[in-house]
Design a protein around this motif. Structure first.
Motif, PDB file in Angstrom:
ATOM      1  N   ALA A   1       0.823  -1.221   0.000  1.00  0.00           N
ATOM      2  CA  ALA A   1       0.000   0.000   0.000  1.00  0.00           C
ATOM      3  C   ALA A   1       0.854   1.267   0.000  1.00  0.00           C
ATOM      4  CB  ALA A   1      -0.951  -0.006   1.197  1.00  0.00           C
ATOM      5  N   GLY A   2       2.110   1.145   0.415  1.00  0.00           N
ATOM      6  CA  GLY A   2       2.996   2.313   0.405  1.00  0.00           C
ATOM      7  C   GLY A   2       3.862   2.393  -0.838  1.00  0.00           C
ATOM      8  N   SER A   3       3.665   1.476  -1.770  1.00  0.00           N
ATOM      9  CA  SER A   3       4.544   1.424  -2.944  1.00  0.00           C
ATOM     10  C   SER A   3       4.167   2.482  -3.976  1.00  0.00           C
ATOM     11  CB  SER A   3       4.489   0.031  -3.584  1.00  0.00           C
ATOM     12  OG  SER A   3       3.215  -0.171  -4.161  1.00  0.00           O
ATOM     13  N   ALA A   4       5.183   2.920  -4.712  1.00  0.00           N
ATOM     14  CA  ALA A   4       4.948   3.925  -5.760  1.00  0.00           C
ATOM     15  C   ALA A   4       4.006   3.367  -6.825  1.00  0.00           C
ATOM     16  CB  ALA A   4       6.279   4.334  -6.383  1.00  0.00           C
ATOM     17  N   GLU A   5       4.114   2.075  -7.084  1.00  0.00           N
ATOM     18  CA  GLU A   5       3.273   1.492  -8.139  1.00  0.00           C
ATOM     19  C   GLU A   5       1.786   1.581  -7.759  1.00  0.00           C
ATOM     20  OE1 GLU A   5       3.866  -2.664  -8.870  1.00  0.00           O
ATOM     21  OE2 GLU A   5       2.166  -2.669 -10.275  1.00  0.00           O
ATOM     22  N   MET A   6       1.477   1.206  -6.521  1.00  0.00           N
ATOM     23  CA  MET A   6       0.067   1.278  -6.109  1.00  0.00           C
ATOM     24  C   MET A   6      -0.399   2.737  -5.989  1.00  0.00           C
ATOM     25  SD  MET A   6      -0.953  -1.777  -6.209  1.00  0.00           S
ATOM     26  CE  MET A   6      -2.594  -1.741  -5.542  1.00  0.00           C
ATOM     27  N   GLN A   7       0.501   3.619  -5.594  1.00  0.00           N
ATOM     28  CA  GLN A   7       0.136   5.043  -5.534  1.00  0.00           C
ATOM     29  C   GLN A   7      -0.229   5.563  -6.933  1.00  0.00           C
ATOM     30  OE1 GLN A   7       3.516   6.947  -3.760  1.00  0.00           O
ATOM     31  NE2 GLN A   7       2.884   6.468  -1.668  1.00  0.00           N
ATOM     32  N   ARG A   8       0.473   5.030  -7.940  1.00  0.00           N
ATOM     33  CA  ARG A   8       0.159   5.418  -9.322  1.00  0.00           C
ATOM     34  C   ARG A   8      -1.263   4.970  -9.668  1.00  0.00           C
ATOM     35  NH1 ARG A   8       0.882   2.502 -13.531  1.00  0.00           N
ATOM     36  NH2 ARG A   8       0.678   3.465 -15.577  1.00  0.00           N
ATOM     37  N   HIS A   9      -1.604   3.749  -9.266  1.00  0.00           N
ATOM     38  CA  HIS A   9      -2.968   3.281  -9.522  1.00  0.00           C
ATOM     39  C   HIS A   9      -3.988   4.202  -8.815  1.00  0.00           C
ATOM     40  CE1 HIS A   9      -2.107  -0.243 -11.802  1.00  0.00           C
ATOM     41  NE2 HIS A   9      -1.432  -0.865 -10.845  1.00  0.00           N
ATOM     42  N   ALA A  10      -3.680   4.586  -7.595  1.00  0.00           N
ATOM     43  CA  ALA A  10      -4.609   5.444  -6.843  1.00  0.00           C
ATOM     44  C   ALA A  10      -4.802   6.776  -7.557  1.00  0.00           C
ATOM     45  CB  ALA A  10      -4.078   5.669  -5.430  1.00  0.00           C
ATOM     46  N   ARG A  11      -3.708   7.339  -8.051  1.00  0.00           N
ATOM     47  CA  ARG A  11      -3.802   8.622  -8.767  1.00  0.00           C
ATOM     48  C   ARG A  11      -4.657   8.460 -10.035  1.00  0.00           C
ATOM     49  NH1 ARG A  11      -1.462  11.229 -12.860  1.00  0.00           N
ATOM     50  NH2 ARG A  11       0.075   9.643 -13.378  1.00  0.00           N
ATOM     51  N   LEU A  12      -4.355   7.428 -10.801  1.00  0.00           N
ATOM     52  CA  LEU A  12      -5.065   7.247 -12.074  1.00  0.00           C
ATOM     53  C   LEU A  12      -6.552   6.975 -11.857  1.00  0.00           C
ATOM     54  CD1 LEU A  12      -2.380   5.184 -14.026  1.00  0.00           C
ATOM     55  CD2 LEU A  12      -3.083   7.554 -14.440  1.00  0.00           C
ATOM     56  N   ALA A  13      -6.866   6.172 -10.846  1.00  0.00           N
ATOM     57  CA  ALA A  13      -8.275   5.838 -10.595  1.00  0.00           C
ATOM     58  C   ALA A  13      -9.069   7.075 -10.185  1.00  0.00           C
ATOM     59  CB  ALA A  13      -8.382   4.759  -9.520  1.00  0.00           C
ATOM     60  N   ASN A  14      -8.390   8.052  -9.603  1.00  0.00           N
ATOM     61  CA  ASN A  14      -9.079   9.278  -9.184  1.00  0.00           C
ATOM     62  C   ASN A  14      -9.148  10.327 -10.283  1.00  0.00           C
ATOM     63  OD1 ASN A  14      -9.939   9.568  -6.152  1.00  0.00           O
ATOM     64  ND2 ASN A  14      -8.193   8.170  -6.231  1.00  0.00           N
ATOM     65  N   VAL A  15      -8.225  10.240 -11.233  1.00  0.00           N
ATOM     66  CA  VAL A  15      -8.231  11.211 -12.333  1.00  0.00           C
ATOM     67  C   VAL A  15      -9.150  10.733 -13.452  1.00  0.00           C
ATOM     68  CG1 VAL A  15      -6.801  12.292 -14.097  1.00  0.00           C
ATOM     69  CG2 VAL A  15      -5.936  12.070 -11.767  1.00  0.00           C
ATOM     70  N   HIS A  16      -9.067   9.428 -13.773  1.00  0.00           N
ATOM     71  CA  HIS A  16      -9.928   8.852 -14.822  1.00  0.00           C
ATOM     72  C   HIS A  16     -11.152   8.251 -14.135  1.00  0.00           C
ATOM     73  CE1 HIS A  16      -6.680   9.574 -17.607  1.00  0.00           C
ATOM     74  NE2 HIS A  16      -5.865   9.054 -16.717  1.00  0.00           N
ATOM     75  N   THR A  17     -12.111   9.092 -13.890  1.00  0.00           N
ATOM     76  CA  THR A  17     -13.236   8.716 -13.027  1.00  0.00           C
ATOM     77  C   THR A  17     -14.236   7.814 -13.766  1.00  0.00           C
ATOM     78  OG1 THR A  17     -14.231  10.811 -13.620  1.00  0.00           O
ATOM     79  CG2 THR A  17     -13.047  10.740 -11.544  1.00  0.00           C
ATOM     80  N   PRO A  18     -15.070   7.080 -13.019  1.00  0.00           N
ATOM     81  CA  PRO A  18     -16.016   6.153 -13.634  1.00  0.00           C
ATOM     82  C   PRO A  18     -16.954   6.850 -14.618  1.00  0.00           C
ATOM     83  CG  PRO A  18     -16.021   5.952 -11.232  1.00  0.00           C
ATOM     84  CD  PRO A  18     -15.165   7.107 -11.559  1.00  0.00           C
ATOM     85  N   GLU A  19     -17.309   6.129 -15.682  1.00  0.00           N
ATOM     86  CA  GLU A  19     -18.218   6.688 -16.689  1.00  0.00           C
ATOM     87  C   GLU A  19     -19.433   5.790 -16.851  1.00  0.00           C
ATOM     88  OE1 GLU A  19     -16.356   7.506 -20.430  1.00  0.00           O
ATOM     89  OE2 GLU A  19     -14.764   8.685 -19.458  1.00  0.00           O
ATOM     90  N   LEU A  20     -20.592   6.425 -16.898  1.00  0.00           N
ATOM     91  CA  LEU A  20     -21.843   5.672 -17.048  1.00  0.00           C
ATOM     92  C   LEU A  20     -22.170   5.455 -18.527  1.00  0.00           C
ATOM     93  CD1 LEU A  20     -24.516   4.483 -15.991  1.00  0.00           C
ATOM     94  CD2 LEU A  20     -25.434   6.810 -15.944  1.00  0.00           C
ATOM     95  N   ARG A  21     -22.524   4.223 -18.872  1.00  0.00           N
ATOM     96  CA  ARG A  21     -23.046   3.934 -20.220  1.00  0.00           C
ATOM     97  C   ARG A  21     -24.455   3.380 -20.024  1.00  0.00           C
ATOM     98  NH1 ARG A  21     -20.113   0.123 -23.623  1.00  0.00           N
ATOM     99  NH2 ARG A  21     -21.343   1.099 -25.279  1.00  0.00           N
ATOM    100  N   THR A  22     -25.451   4.203 -20.296  1.00  0.00           N
ATOM    101  CA  THR A  22     -26.834   3.752 -20.068  1.00  0.00           C
ATOM    102  C   THR A  22     -27.303   2.814 -21.174  1.00  0.00           C
ATOM    103  OG1 THR A  22     -27.587   5.751 -21.151  1.00  0.00           O
ATOM    104  CG2 THR A  22     -27.599   5.763 -18.732  1.00  0.00           C
ATOM    105  N   HIS A  23     -26.849   3.070 -22.438  1.00  0.00           N
ATOM    106  CA  HIS A  23     -27.314   2.292 -23.595  1.00  0.00           C
ATOM    107  C   HIS A  23     -26.137   1.841 -24.439  1.00  0.00           C
ATOM    108  CE1 HIS A  23     -30.758   4.798 -22.464  1.00  0.00           C
ATOM    109  NE2 HIS A  23     -31.521   3.874 -23.005  1.00  0.00           N
ATOM    110  N   ASP A  24     -26.347   0.770 -25.208  1.00  0.00           N
ATOM    111  CA  ASP A  24     -25.327   0.399 -26.186  1.00  0.00           C
ATOM    112  C   ASP A  24     -25.613   1.132 -27.499  1.00  0.00           C
ATOM    113  OD1 ASP A  24     -27.341  -0.934 -27.485  1.00  0.00           O
ATOM    114  OD2 ASP A  24     -26.598  -2.947 -27.051  1.00  0.00           O
ATOM    115  N   ARG A  25     -24.781   0.859 -28.510  1.00  0.00           N
ATOM    116  CA  ARG A  25     -24.887   1.580 -29.778  1.00  0.00           C
ATOM    117  C   ARG A  25     -26.242   1.348 -30.436  1.00  0.00           C
ATOM    118  NH1 ARG A  25     -22.433   0.794 -35.065  1.00  0.00           N
ATOM    119  NH2 ARG A  25     -22.269  -1.390 -34.488  1.00  0.00           N
ATOM    120  N   ALA A  26     -26.794   0.143 -30.208  1.00  0.00           N
ATOM    121  CA  ALA A  26     -28.066  -0.195 -30.858  1.00  0.00           C
ATOM    122  C   ALA A  26     -29.276   0.312 -30.076  1.00  0.00           C
ATOM    123  CB  ALA A  26     -28.162  -1.703 -31.026  1.00  0.00           C
ATOM    124  N   GLY A  27     -29.019   0.927 -28.932  1.00  0.00           N
ATOM    125  CA  GLY A  27     -30.135   1.493 -28.181  1.00  0.00           C
ATOM    126  C   GLY A  27     -30.660   0.623 -27.054  1.00  0.00           C
TER     127      GLY A  27
END
Ligand SMILES: Cc1cc2nc3c(=O)[nH]c(=O)nc-3n(C[C@H](O)[C@H](O)[C@H](O)COP(=O)(O)OP(=O)(O)OC[C@H]3O[C@@H](n4cnc5c(N)ncnc54)[C@H](O)[C@@H]3O)c2cc1C
Length: 548
Positions: free
Chosen positions: A49-75
């Motif tokens: 949990a103190g590693s630079a690698e996991m800290q990178r994941h924490a940063r990225l997960a907070n910058v690239h926030t979740p996105e909602l997809r309500t429908h697919d391309r076909a509706g």
């Protein structure tokens, strides 16, 4: 731009450290509550949990926030939330560490310290990334409530306790691990869930018991990609608790319409949604009309996590402040060497250690539910710890951020850890019962048994150690025995919290810490950090808090 000048006097990021090795307060709390506990797995987690690698994941997960997809391309409606790969990496690590339902596995229960071990691990992981812990915490919390539908629990327990993370949308029986969430809050009322309007209509009976069709909405519905949820809805017998899976036993999708994701102050890596149910299938858990106590069996455990998580965030904020002030110079010497900064840092360290001590003590009570006194303490200390630690956490984050000056306020693509902590802090205070609701819940808890006697027992080992603490302890029995009205509930919650924290510090921390805590918190407490008496041994307090 740097051609014009040299960049210097800017501390490097705090990375690649072992979060347990440098946390004397947590080590002392574990030693006190579970002497001889094997802390090797926690050390391993502390390094990860103190590693630079996991800290990178924490940063990225907070910058690239979740996105909602309500429908697919076909509706077609798909109601999916897409997450950055770093979110999944963090979820995988948290699940592998056994932070979700693992303490309820037979093997962990046999250890006698299942909840406390997990509590310490949860605290360490929070220092890495707190928001993904929302579904992890709910999955941990669900078991005491879900057990009241034995058929569902039998089917789902293996997935809830497994250390595998499996985000695929599949029926539970095809998954290596499952997650669960909860839906109580509606637009017209969150604290007052009895105002829920979602309707539950009977729809027959099957191997999971009484089946219903739910129609209505939830205004806050975090982690909607969980495999199932406990939700409240109005049945003929009153407000009731239901198990609502996202995929039905026959493999088809249940109706769970995600209307939108909340645009939140913090907690960015976690998706919190608004949903609607439309003849959505769900199964009764417990009895009709008993929905509130039923779901509160889950809420109690998430409230424990609010106290644990905030303690973890406090420790992380303190570590950042200690690191920065060690390596940053001002007016000819390190900030850490400036007497007034020492006062601030020592004061933050006291608060952080007291929070850790109280949260881990509370977790111990959940390992000893067969003991009537511990059961009562768990009931009383849960709202107290959630109320007090979360309130102090927000103030501590502000002061720790200020130790970094202007840089503390800067996000810079997610690099600003203290800015992230500051935005995250209030959520633990609000969700699962905001401050007033916790204080009022304390008054309810006082009617559940001889709380005065349990507190007197808990505080007995420290009688005679500190005058101010003795005076405070003397006042408590009468106040918990019915001498407090609603308007005074916060004051009582604060005072019991302070008494228990001080008593724990007397038993686990050096005299410098205990003396300064009692002197500054038990008399006329100050509103701001950095107002410890000038003769305080700042050096001893800071040394104890320094990272290894
Ligand atoms: C990020 C986030 C995620 C969330 N995720 C979920 C989730 O997954 N599932 C879910 O069900 N909910 C979730 N919630 C909702 C949360 O639990 C509620 O917001 C919370 O319980 C408060 O309810 P409310 O918003 O309706 O406020 P209200 O109930 O309107 O309360 C407003 C204020 O009034 C105070 N108050 C209420 N009653 C009294 C009283 N009798 N006396 C004195 N003061 C009182 C409260 O303490 C609070 O400060 C989430 C919230 C947030 C912010």
């Amino acid at each position: 731009m740097t051609a014009t000048h040299q960049v210097f006097n800017q501390p490097d990021p705090l990375a690649d450290i072992n979060l347990l090795a440098g946390n004397a307060a947590l080590q002392a709390a574990l030693q006190f509550n579970a002497p001889g506990l094997d802390t090797a797995p926690l050390r391993q987690l502390g390094a990860l949990a103190g590693s630079a690698e996991m800290q990178r994941h924490a940063r990225l997960a907070n910058v690239h926030t979740p996105e909602l997809r309500t429908h697919d391309r076909a509706g077609h409606r798909i109601d999916e939330v897409e997450f950055h790969p770093s979110y999944h990496a963090l979820m995988g690590a948290a699940t592998a560490a056994g932070l979700h339902g693992t303490p309820y596995s037979d093997a962990e229960q046999a250890s006698g310290h299942a909840h406390m071990k997990r509590a310490a691990a949860f605290m360490l992981f929070t220092e890495l990334e707190p928001s993904i812990l929302c579904p992890i915490s709910m999955t941990y919390a669900v078991t005491p409530a879900l057990r009241d539908n034995p058929a569902i629990y039998r089917d789902w327990a293996p997935g809830l306790t497994s250390r595998a993370y499996d985000p695929a949308l599949k029926p539970w029986r095809d998954k290596a691990g499952v997650t669960m969430g909860m839906g109580m809050t509606e637009k017209q009322g969150g604290s007052d869930v009895r105002a829920n309007t979602t309707q539950a209509a009977p729809d027959g009976q099957d191997e999971w018991g009484a089946r219903y069709r739910l129609t209505g909405h939830k205004w806050f519905f975090s982690a909607p990609m969980c495999d199932a949820f406990l939700v409240l809805a109005q049945a003929a017998g009153g407000l009731s608790c239901f198990f609502l899976p996202r995929v039905l036993p026959d493999g088809s999708r249940n109706v769970l319409r995600i209307q939108r994701l909340k645009d939140k102050l913090g907690n960015k890596a976690n998706a919190s949604s608004e949903v609607e149910f439309d003849n959505t299938l769900a199964w009764l858990v417990g009895e009709e009309g008993r929905g509130v106590p039923q779901i509160l069996a889950m809420g109690t455990m998430t409230r424990l996590d609010c106290a644990l998580g905030t303690s973890g965030l406090m420790r992380q904020a303190l570590s950042q402040a200690l690191h920065h002030t060690t390596h940053r110079q001002a007016f000819g010497k390190p900030l850490m060497a400036q007497p007034l900064m020492q006062n601030v840092l020592a004061d933050l360290a006291l608060e952080s250690e007291a929070a850790t001590a109280l949260a881990i003590r509370l977790a111990r009570a959940f390992d000893r539910q067969a003991d009537e006194r511990e059961r009562l303490l768990a009931r009383v200390l849960t709202p107290i710890a959630k109320f007090w630690i979360c309130k102090r956490g927000a103030a501590l984050a502000q002061e720790a951020m200020e130790c970094l000056g202007g840089t503390g306020y800067v996000e810079e693509g997610g690099e600003g850890v203290l800015a992230r902590i500051y935005r995250e802090m209030p959520v633990n205070s609000i969700w699962e019962g905001a401050g007033n609701i916790m204080a009022l819940d304390l008054l309810r808890a006082l009617r559940k048994g001889d709380v005065a006697a349990a507190l007197v027992d808990e505080l007995a080992p420290v009688r005679g150690q500190h005058q101010a603490l003795d005076r405070l302890i003397d006042t408590l029995p009468a106040r918990v025995d019915g001498g407090t009205d609603e308007a005074g509930a916060r004051t009582l919650a604060r005072d019991v919290a302070l008494a228990v924290q001080a008593a724990l510090l007397v038993q686990t921390a050096p005299a410098a810490v205990t003396g300064a805590f009692c002197a500054s918190r038990l008399g006329a407490p100050s509103d701001v950090f950095g107002t410890l008496a000038t003769g305080t041994d700042f050096g001893a307090i800071i040394d104890r808090a320094m990272l290894a």
